[in-house]
Write a protein that holds these residues in place. Structure first.
Motif, PDB file in Angstrom:
ATOM      1  N   ARG A  40      24.174  64.361  55.833  1.00  0.00           N
ATOM      2  CA  ARG A  40      25.626  64.223  55.643  1.00  0.00           C
ATOM      3  C   ARG A  40      26.221  65.467  55.004  1.00  0.00           C
ATOM      4  NH1 ARG A  40      28.711  59.228  52.495  1.00  0.00           N
ATOM      5  NH2 ARG A  40      30.838  60.002  52.827  1.00  0.00           N
ATOM      6  N   ARG A  41      25.474  66.070  54.078  1.00  0.00           N
ATOM      7  CA  ARG A  41      25.997  67.238  53.358  1.00  0.00           C
ATOM      8  C   ARG A  41      26.005  68.482  54.234  1.00  0.00           C
ATOM      9  NH1 ARG A  41      26.678  68.705  48.006  1.00  0.00           N
ATOM     10  NH2 ARG A  41      26.331  70.915  47.529  1.00  0.00           N
ATOM     11  N   GLU A  42      24.919  68.698  54.950  1.00  0.00           N
ATOM     12  CA  GLU A  42      24.801  69.887  55.810  1.00  0.00           C
ATOM     13  C   GLU A  42      24.211  69.460  57.153  1.00  0.00           C
ATOM     14  OE1 GLU A  42      23.190  73.413  53.982  1.00  0.00           O
ATOM     15  OE2 GLU A  42      23.505  72.586  51.980  1.00  0.00           O
ATOM     16  N   PRO A  43      25.025  68.833  58.010  1.00  0.00           N
ATOM     17  CA  PRO A  43      24.511  68.349  59.301  1.00  0.00           C
ATOM     18  C   PRO A  43      24.022  69.488  60.192  1.00  0.00           C
ATOM     19  CG  PRO A  43      26.907  68.224  59.221  1.00  0.00           C
ATOM     20  CD  PRO A  43      26.458  68.570  57.838  1.00  0.00           C
ATOM     21  N   SER A  44      22.856  69.284  60.758  1.00  0.00           N
ATOM     22  CA  SER A  44      22.269  70.268  61.665  1.00  0.00           C
ATOM     23  C   SER A  44      21.181  69.567  62.463  1.00  0.00           C
ATOM     24  CB  SER A  44      21.671  71.451  60.894  1.00  0.00           C
ATOM     25  OG  SER A  44      20.570  71.024  60.110  1.00  0.00           O
ATOM     26  N   GLU A  45      20.642  70.260  63.438  1.00  0.00           N
ATOM     27  CA  GLU A  45      19.557  69.683  64.229  1.00  0.00           C
ATOM     28  C   GLU A  45      18.343  69.410  63.349  1.00  0.00           C
ATOM     29  OE1 GLU A  45      17.951  67.946  67.449  1.00  0.00           O
ATOM     30  OE2 GLU A  45      19.987  68.767  67.293  1.00  0.00           O
ATOM     31  N   GLY A  46      18.078  70.328  62.412  1.00  0.00           N
ATOM     32  CA  GLY A  46      16.939  70.154  61.517  1.00  0.00           C
ATOM     33  C   GLY A  46      17.096  68.957  60.598  1.00  0.00           C
ATOM     34  N   SER A  47      18.290  68.776  60.018  1.00  0.00           N
ATOM     35  CA  SER A  47      18.501  67.651  59.108  1.00  0.00           C
ATOM     36  C   SER A  47      18.433  66.327  59.851  1.00  0.00           C
ATOM     37  CB  SER A  47      19.843  67.795  58.389  1.00  0.00           C
ATOM     38  OG  SER A  47      20.919  67.739  59.305  1.00  0.00           O
ATOM     39  N   LYS A  48      18.867  66.305  61.108  1.00  0.00           N
ATOM     40  CA  LYS A  48      18.752  65.079  61.907  1.00  0.00           C
ATOM     41  C   LYS A  48      17.289  64.737  62.166  1.00  0.00           C
ATOM     42  CE  LYS A  48      23.188  65.537  64.322  1.00  0.00           C
ATOM     43  NZ  LYS A  48      23.841  65.763  65.630  1.00  0.00           N
ATOM     44  N   ARG A  49      16.473  65.760  62.424  1.00  0.00           N
ATOM     45  CA  ARG A  49      15.045  65.509  62.647  1.00  0.00           C
ATOM     46  C   ARG A  49      14.377  64.960  61.385  1.00  0.00           C
ATOM     47  NH1 ARG A  49      15.043  70.525  65.478  1.00  0.00           N
ATOM     48  NH2 ARG A  49      14.023  71.525  63.693  1.00  0.00           N
ATOM     49  N   VAL A  50      14.776  65.500  60.226  1.00  0.00           N
ATOM     50  CA  VAL A  50      14.213  65.022  58.963  1.00  0.00           C
ATOM     51  C   VAL A  50      14.575  63.556  58.746  1.00  0.00           C
ATOM     52  CG1 VAL A  50      14.310  65.257  56.454  1.00  0.00           C
ATOM     53  CG2 VAL A  50      14.172  67.298  57.887  1.00  0.00           C
ATOM     54  N   LEU A  51      15.826  63.201  59.004  1.00  0.00           N
ATOM     55  CA  LEU A  51      16.259  61.814  58.838  1.00  0.00           C
ATOM     56  C   LEU A  51      15.529  60.893  59.809  1.00  0.00           C
ATOM     57  CD1 LEU A  51      18.067  59.690  57.575  1.00  0.00           C
ATOM     58  CD2 LEU A  51      19.891  60.377  59.145  1.00  0.00           C
ATOM     59  N   THR A  52      15.385  61.331  61.053  1.00  0.00           N
ATOM     60  CA  THR A  52      14.669  60.529  62.045  1.00  0.00           C
ATOM     61  C   THR A  52      13.212  60.330  61.637  1.00  0.00           C
ATOM     62  OG1 THR A  52      16.106  61.347  63.816  1.00  0.00           O
ATOM     63  CG2 THR A  52      14.005  60.381  64.470  1.00  0.00           C
ATOM     64  N   CYS A  53      12.593  61.393  61.165  1.00  0.00           N
ATOM     65  CA  CYS A  53      11.187  61.324  60.751  1.00  0.00           C
ATOM     66  C   CYS A  53      11.017  60.373  59.566  1.00  0.00           C
ATOM     67  CB  CYS A  53      10.691  62.715  60.385  1.00  0.00           C
ATOM     68  SG  CYS A  53       8.964  62.768  59.874  1.00  0.00           S
ATOM     69  N   ALA A  54      11.926  60.456  58.584  1.00  0.00           N
ATOM     70  CA  ALA A  54      11.831  59.580  57.411  1.00  0.00           C
ATOM     71  C   ALA A  54      12.003  58.114  57.812  1.00  0.00           C
ATOM     72  CB  ALA A  54      12.880  59.972  56.381  1.00  0.00           C
ATOM     73  N   ALA A  55      12.944  57.856  58.721  1.00  0.00           N
ATOM     74  CA  ALA A  55      13.156  56.475  59.170  1.00  0.00           C
ATOM     75  C   ALA A  55      11.947  55.962  59.942  1.00  0.00           C
ATOM     76  CB  ALA A  55      14.409  56.405  60.039  1.00  0.00           C
ATOM     77  N   LEU A  56      11.368  56.798  60.799  1.00  0.00           N
ATOM     78  CA  LEU A  56      10.191  56.392  61.572  1.00  0.00           C
ATOM     79  C   LEU A  56       8.983  56.162  60.663  1.00  0.00           C
ATOM     80  CD1 LEU A  56      10.468  58.681  64.737  1.00  0.00           C
ATOM     81  CD2 LEU A  56      10.879  56.210  64.586  1.00  0.00           C
ATOM     82  N   LEU A  57       8.855  56.972  59.622  1.00  0.00           N
ATOM     83  CA  LEU A  57       7.760  56.766  58.673  1.00  0.00           C
ATOM     84  C   LEU A  57       7.878  55.395  58.007  1.00  0.00           C
ATOM     85  CD1 LEU A  57       7.239  60.165  56.804  1.00  0.00           C
ATOM     86  CD2 LEU A  57       5.575  58.941  58.202  1.00  0.00           C
ATOM     87  N   SER A  58       9.100  55.022  57.630  1.00  0.00           N
ATOM     88  CA  SER A  58       9.311  53.730  56.984  1.00  0.00           C
ATOM     89  C   SER A  58       8.965  52.580  57.931  1.00  0.00           C
ATOM     90  CB  SER A  58      10.769  53.608  56.526  1.00  0.00           C
ATOM     91  OG  SER A  58      11.089  54.637  55.609  1.00  0.00           O
ATOM     92  N   LEU A  59       9.415  52.687  59.180  1.00  0.00           N
ATOM     93  CA  LEU A  59       9.093  51.647  60.163  1.00  0.00           C
ATOM     94  C   LEU A  59       7.589  51.627  60.446  1.00  0.00           C
ATOM     95  CD1 LEU A  59      12.055  52.121  62.679  1.00  0.00           C
ATOM     96  CD2 LEU A  59      11.726  50.255  61.045  1.00  0.00           C
ATOM     97  N   GLY A  60       6.992  52.813  60.516  1.00  0.00           N
ATOM     98  CA  GLY A  60       5.556  52.893  60.751  1.00  0.00           C
ATOM     99  C   GLY A  60       4.754  52.281  59.623  1.00  0.00           C
ATOM    100  N   PHE A  61       5.224  52.466  58.393  1.00  0.00           N
ATOM    101  CA  PHE A  61       4.525  51.888  57.252  1.00  0.00           C
ATOM    102  C   PHE A  61       4.614  50.364  57.271  1.00  0.00           C
ATOM    103  CE2 PHE A  61       4.444  50.789  52.623  1.00  0.00           C
ATOM    104  CZ  PHE A  61       3.100  51.073  52.424  1.00  0.00           C
ATOM    105  N   LEU A  62       5.780  49.841  57.648  1.00  0.00           N
ATOM    106  CA  LEU A  62       5.932  48.395  57.784  1.00  0.00           C
ATOM    107  C   LEU A  62       4.979  47.856  58.855  1.00  0.00           C
ATOM    108  CD1 LEU A  62       7.544  45.922  56.829  1.00  0.00           C
ATOM    109  CD2 LEU A  62       9.197  46.410  58.647  1.00  0.00           C
ATOM    110  N   LEU A  63       4.883  48.562  59.972  1.00  0.00           N
ATOM    111  CA  LEU A  63       3.968  48.158  61.039  1.00  0.00           C
ATOM    112  C   LEU A  63       2.514  48.249  60.577  1.00  0.00           C
ATOM    113  CD1 LEU A  63       3.473  47.375  64.013  1.00  0.00           C
ATOM    114  CD2 LEU A  63       3.557  49.822  64.572  1.00  0.00           C
TER     115      LEU A  63
END
Length: 219
Positions: A40-63
């Motif tokens: 949100r603070r500095e939107p970029s392709e890299g920051s979107k990838r970081v957010l996607t990765c963090a969300a996938l890690l959380s879902l992966g941990f639940l699985l």
């Protein structure tokens, strides 16, 4: 890189699930929160990838918490997963609150220099002798009797209890200076990575064992 990250996650996440630590949920929540803030603070392709990765890690941990309970994959010994520990955490919370109460009492006895490094266990016994009626329940008292704690499961209260303000203020000042200096980091992604590491270490130090144990210092 994505394949390597996915492969490492497939190995690490089940191991984290079997570790049974509730703090892992807080680590992941902090990483997702920091990633969302960064995007949100500095939107970029890299920051979107970081957010996607963090969300996938959380879902992966639940699985992973579900996968390790499948008979084919479950360990031979009975272990509580991180999810099971999270759902059954009332006693652990009460034990920590009791230890924090004792640590604060120790600090009030010697606010400047503390009660002495390594003397938490001794003063825990002294607190029990003086204030046994304030221990929240017989169950909590039984847990504390079983392993005779030598730390408060909170680095700030641990230092306040054992070293007083003399021990806490230099460390707190150093952390604040480091955070202030982090503003000079040129890359938002680098800043987010460092804050993520700081969040994991900080959460651990406020809830778990002190980091001066060899099996943490070694890693």
């Amino acid at each position: 890189k994505r394949f390597t990250a996915a492969l490492c996650s497939a190995v690490v996440l089940p191991a984290l699930a079997l570790a049974g630590s509730r703090s892992i949920w807080l680590y992941l929540a902090a990483l997702v929160g920091l990633a969302a803030w960064l995007n949100r603070r500095e939107p970029s392709e890299g920051s979107k990838r970081v957010l996607t990765c963090a969300a996938l890690l959380s879902l992966g941990f639940l699985l992973a918490n579900w996968l390790v309970t499948i008979p084919l994959l479950a360990p031979h010994t009975t272990l509580a997963t991180a999810l099971q520990q999270l759902l059954d955490s009332a006693l652990s919370v009460n034990v920590r609150l009791q230890l924090w109460r004792e640590a604060w009492w120790m600090f009030t006895q010697a606010p400047l220099l503390g009660v002495g490094f390594g003397l938490f266990r001794w003063h825990h016994l002294e607190f029990k002798a003086l204030h046994s009626a304030t221990i929240s329940s017989d169950e909590v008292g039984n847990v504390l009797d079983a392993y005779q704690p030598n730390h408060a499961h909170n680095i700030a209260l641990q230092l306040l209890a054992e070293t007083g303000l003399v021990g806490v203020l230099p460390i707190a000042g150093g952390i604040l200076l480091w955070l202030w200096g982090l503003k000079r980091t040129s890359s938002a992604l680098e800043r987010g990575w460092l804050l993520g590491l700081f969040a994991v270490i900080g959460i651990h130090r406020m809830l778990e064992y002190p980091l001066w144990y060899a099996f943490f210092l070694g890693v």
